[in-house]
Scaffold this motif. Structure first.
Motif, mmCIF file in Angstrom:
data_model
loop_
_atom_site.group_PDB
_atom_site.id
_atom_site.type_symbol
_atom_site.label_atom_id
_atom_site.label_comp_id
_atom_site.label_asym_id
_atom_site.label_seq_id
_atom_site.Cartn_x
_atom_site.Cartn_y
_atom_site.Cartn_z
ATOM 1 N N HIS A 68 0.807 -1.227 0.000
ATOM 2 C CA HIS A 68 0.000 0.000 0.000
ATOM 3 C C HIS A 68 0.840 1.277 0.000
ATOM 4 N N SER A 69 2.025 1.208 -0.559
ATOM 5 C CA SER A 69 2.832 2.416 -0.713
ATOM 6 C C SER A 69 2.307 3.241 -1.886
ATOM 7 N N HIS A 70 2.384 4.562 -1.748
ATOM 8 C CA HIS A 70 1.967 5.489 -2.800
ATOM 9 C C HIS A 70 2.965 5.440 -3.954
ATOM 10 N N LEU A 71 2.433 5.306 -5.163
ATOM 11 C CA LEU A 71 3.278 5.261 -6.354
ATOM 12 C C LEU A 71 3.111 6.507 -7.221
ATOM 13 N N GLY A 72 1.893 6.980 -7.355
ATOM 14 C CA GLY A 72 1.598 8.126 -8.208
ATOM 15 C C GLY A 72 0.109 8.165 -8.498
ATOM 16 N N HIS A 73 -0.249 8.562 -9.722
ATOM 17 C CA HIS A 73 -1.653 8.659 -10.133
ATOM 18 C C HIS A 73 -1.808 8.137 -11.550
ATOM 19 N N VAL A 74 -3.026 7.757 -11.894
ATOM 20 C CA VAL A 74 -3.321 7.316 -13.257
ATOM 21 C C VAL A 74 -4.342 8.276 -13.866
ATOM 22 N N PHE A 75 -4.122 8.602 -15.136
ATOM 23 C CA PHE A 75 -4.988 9.526 -15.857
ATOM 24 C C PHE A 75 -5.472 8.835 -17.134
ATOM 25 N N GLU A 76 -6.681 9.146 -17.543
ATOM 26 C CA GLU A 76 -7.261 8.541 -18.739
ATOM 27 C C GLU A 76 -7.711 9.609 -19.719
ATOM 28 N N GLY A 77 -7.791 9.198 -20.980
ATOM 29 C CA GLY A 77 -8.370 10.063 -21.995
ATOM 30 C C GLY A 77 -7.523 11.245 -22.403
ATOM 31 N N GLU A 78 -6.227 11.151 -22.248
ATOM 32 C CA GLU A 78 -5.355 12.275 -22.606
ATOM 33 C C GLU A 78 -4.905 12.216 -24.069
ATOM 34 N N GLY A 79 -5.232 11.126 -24.752
ATOM 35 C CA GLY A 79 -4.932 11.028 -26.174
ATOM 36 C C GLY A 79 -3.562 10.494 -26.537
ATOM 37 N N TYR A 80 -2.849 9.903 -25.584
ATOM 38 C CA TYR A 80 -1.558 9.307 -25.926
ATOM 39 C C TYR A 80 -1.802 8.081 -26.811
ATOM 40 N N PRO A 81 -0.909 7.828 -27.778
ATOM 41 C CA PRO A 81 -1.089 6.690 -28.686
ATOM 42 C C PRO A 81 -0.648 5.368 -28.043
ATOM 43 N N THR A 82 -1.351 4.975 -27.006
ATOM 44 C CA THR A 82 -1.055 3.729 -26.297
ATOM 45 C C THR A 82 -2.288 2.825 -26.360
ATOM 46 N N PRO A 83 -2.123 1.530 -26.143
ATOM 47 C CA PRO A 83 -3.261 0.606 -26.230
ATOM 48 C C PRO A 83 -4.375 0.864 -25.212
ATOM 49 N N THR A 84 -4.056 1.490 -24.075
ATOM 50 C CA THR A 84 -5.053 1.658 -23.012
ATOM 51 C C THR A 84 -5.588 3.079 -22.877
ATOM 52 N N ASP A 85 -4.931 4.052 -23.490
ATOM 53 C CA ASP A 85 -5.251 5.472 -23.318
ATOM 54 C C ASP A 85 -5.199 5.871 -21.844
ATOM 55 N N GLN A 86 -4.315 5.194 -21.100
ATOM 56 C CA GLN A 86 -4.071 5.532 -19.699
ATOM 57 C C GLN A 86 -2.617 5.945 -19.542
ATOM 58 N N ARG A 87 -2.381 6.821 -18.556
ATOM 59 C CA ARG A 87 -1.018 7.224 -18.201
ATOM 60 C C ARG A 87 -0.850 7.036 -16.707
ATOM 61 N N TYR A 88 -0.119 5.991 -16.354
ATOM 62 C CA TYR A 88 0.257 5.777 -14.966
ATOM 63 C C TYR A 88 1.469 6.669 -14.733
ATOM 64 N N CYS A 89 1.259 7.767 -14.062
ATOM 65 C CA CYS A 89 2.275 8.780 -13.793
ATOM 66 C C CYS A 89 2.882 8.432 -12.431
ATOM 67 N N ILE A 90 4.082 7.855 -12.440
ATOM 68 C CA ILE A 90 4.650 7.226 -11.254
ATOM 69 C C ILE A 90 5.928 7.945 -10.828
ATOM 70 N N ASN A 91 6.072 8.165 -9.541
ATOM 71 C CA ASN A 91 7.286 8.762 -8.998
ATOM 72 C C ASN A 91 8.458 7.792 -9.160
ATOM 73 N N SER A 92 9.571 8.265 -9.714
ATOM 74 C CA SER A 92 10.770 7.423 -9.834
ATOM 75 C C SER A 92 11.186 6.859 -8.482
ATOM 76 N N ILE A 93 11.083 7.679 -7.457
ATOM 77 C CA ILE A 93 11.537 7.278 -6.125
ATOM 78 C C ILE A 93 10.692 6.139 -5.539
ATOM 79 N N SER A 94 9.530 5.888 -6.133
ATOM 80 C CA SER A 94 8.678 4.778 -5.701
ATOM 81 C C SER A 94 9.080 3.462 -6.357
ATOM 82 N N LEU A 95 9.992 3.541 -7.322
ATOM 83 C CA LEU A 95 10.361 2.380 -8.116
ATOM 84 C C LEU A 95 11.825 2.001 -7.954
ATOM 85 N N ARG A 96 12.128 0.762 -8.321
ATOM 86 C CA ARG A 96 13.507 0.290 -8.459
ATOM 87 C C ARG A 96 13.536 -0.525 -9.746
#
Length: 142
Positions: free
Chosen positions: A104-132
């Motif tokens: 249950h650590s905070h990673l970031g936020h997800v946004f939809e419908g922004e028009g990026y050319p991806t299969p899901t039209d979602q953007r998981y906007c994630i903090n680098s510091i939350s990842l390895r």
């Protein structure tokens, strides 16, 4: 919808011992690192992105894309059960927070419908510091 409890539960003091102050602020207090400062914002290395707090696999480099938003962006998690999405009404706006399903650590936020050319039209906007990042061919113990 009821969110299941974390599989990994540590006390606040245990999290403070495990994480450095900046990691703790983002992962455990839902902070945000400044845009364009994170270590993985522009990384193109093939591999798996794990939760920095618990080591659970969250995202893969194959789903990472250039969004130019200042944080690493992914269009899909590695596994549909790897993350939990929950409503976040902080800061006077309605967003969808992304947390690690395991701890249950905070990673970031997800946004939809922004028009990026991806299969899901979602953007998981994630903090680098939350990842390895574990590069392809390496293990998290390397």
């Amino acid at each position: 919808m009821t969110i299941p409890g974390p599989k990994l539960e540590l006390t606040d003091d245990q999290w403070r011992e495990k994480l450095n102050p900046a990691e703790y602020q983002v992962l455990r207090r839902a902070g945000t690192e400044r845009p364009f400062t994170g270590e993985y914002t522009d990384t193109k290395t093939a591999g798996v992105y794990e939760c920095r707090a618990c080591g659970s696999e969250l995202f893969r480099s194959t789903e990472k894309f250039e969004s130019h938003c200042g944080w690493p962006s992914f269009y899909d998690p590695a596994d549909s059960d790897a993350v939990i999405l929950r409503r976040d009404d902080s800061l006077g706006m309605s967003r969808v927070e992304v947390i690690c399903a395991n701890c249950h650590s905070h990673l970031g936020h997800v946004f939809e419908g922004e028009g990026y050319p991806t299969p899901t039209d979602q953007r998981y906007c994630i903090n680098s510091i939350s990842l390895r990042l574990v590069p392809a061919g390496a293990t998290s113990a390397d």
